[in-house]
Design an enzyme around this catalytic site. Structure first.
Site, PDB file in Angstrom:
ATOM      1  N   CYS A  93     114.283  -0.628  37.919  1.00 30.63           N
ATOM      2  CA  CYS A  93     114.844  -0.277  36.685  1.00 30.63           C
ATOM      3  C   CYS A  93     114.204  -0.593  35.244  1.00 30.63           C
ATOM      4  O   CYS A  93     114.566  -1.743  34.922  1.00 30.63           O
ATOM      5  CB  CYS A  93     116.259  -0.200  36.682  1.00 30.63           C
ATOM      6  N   CYS A 150     116.818  -1.554  32.699  1.00 30.01           N
ATOM      7  CA  CYS A 150     117.556  -2.924  33.282  1.00 30.01           C
ATOM      8  C   CYS A 150     116.799  -4.213  32.901  1.00 30.01           C
ATOM      9  O   CYS A 150     117.206  -5.119  32.197  1.00 30.01           O
ATOM     10  CB  CYS A 150     117.500  -2.840  34.572  1.00 30.01           C
TER      11      CYS A 150
END
Length: 109
Positions: free
Chosen positions: A33, A36
């Site tokens: 991600c 993230c």
């Protein structure tokens, strides 16, 4: 993981988060991600600056599907604040540090 955050898992979530005596910020994330990774340094800075008031843990959603499903995590990054074993705040997505600090103000004051 850094010096200011710890990892939690399906197996340790209850002890690490739900039974904590102070509010816990849980960063639901995954290695693939991009957002993230973008927010991780901000979370680390907040953890370092507020270690006395707020515990910060990270949960890899790929490795820990039970906890992610239990709390309805469908998009990451999702940041949940738990207090007394309950979710008291949910923040989804990436935001600049000043905005994130403002969102967390009730817990880090």
């Amino acid at each position: 993981m850094s010096a200011n955050t710890t990892d939690t898992s399906d197996a340790t979530f209850e002890a690490d988060v739900l039974k904590s005596d102070k509010p816990v910020l849980v960063d639901f994330w995954a290695p693939w991600c991009g957002p993230c990774k973008a927010i991780a340094p901000i979370i680390d800075e907040i953890a370092a600056a507020n270690a006395d008031k707020l515990k910060v843990v990270k949960l890899n959603t790929d490795d820990n599907p039970q906890t992610s499903a239990k709390y309805g995590i469908t998009g990451i990054p999702t940041l949940n604040v738990y207090s007394g074993g309950e979710v008291v705040k949910t923040i989804v997505g990436v935001m600049p540090k000043p905005k994130l600090v403002k969102e967390l103000e009730p817990f880090i004051g």
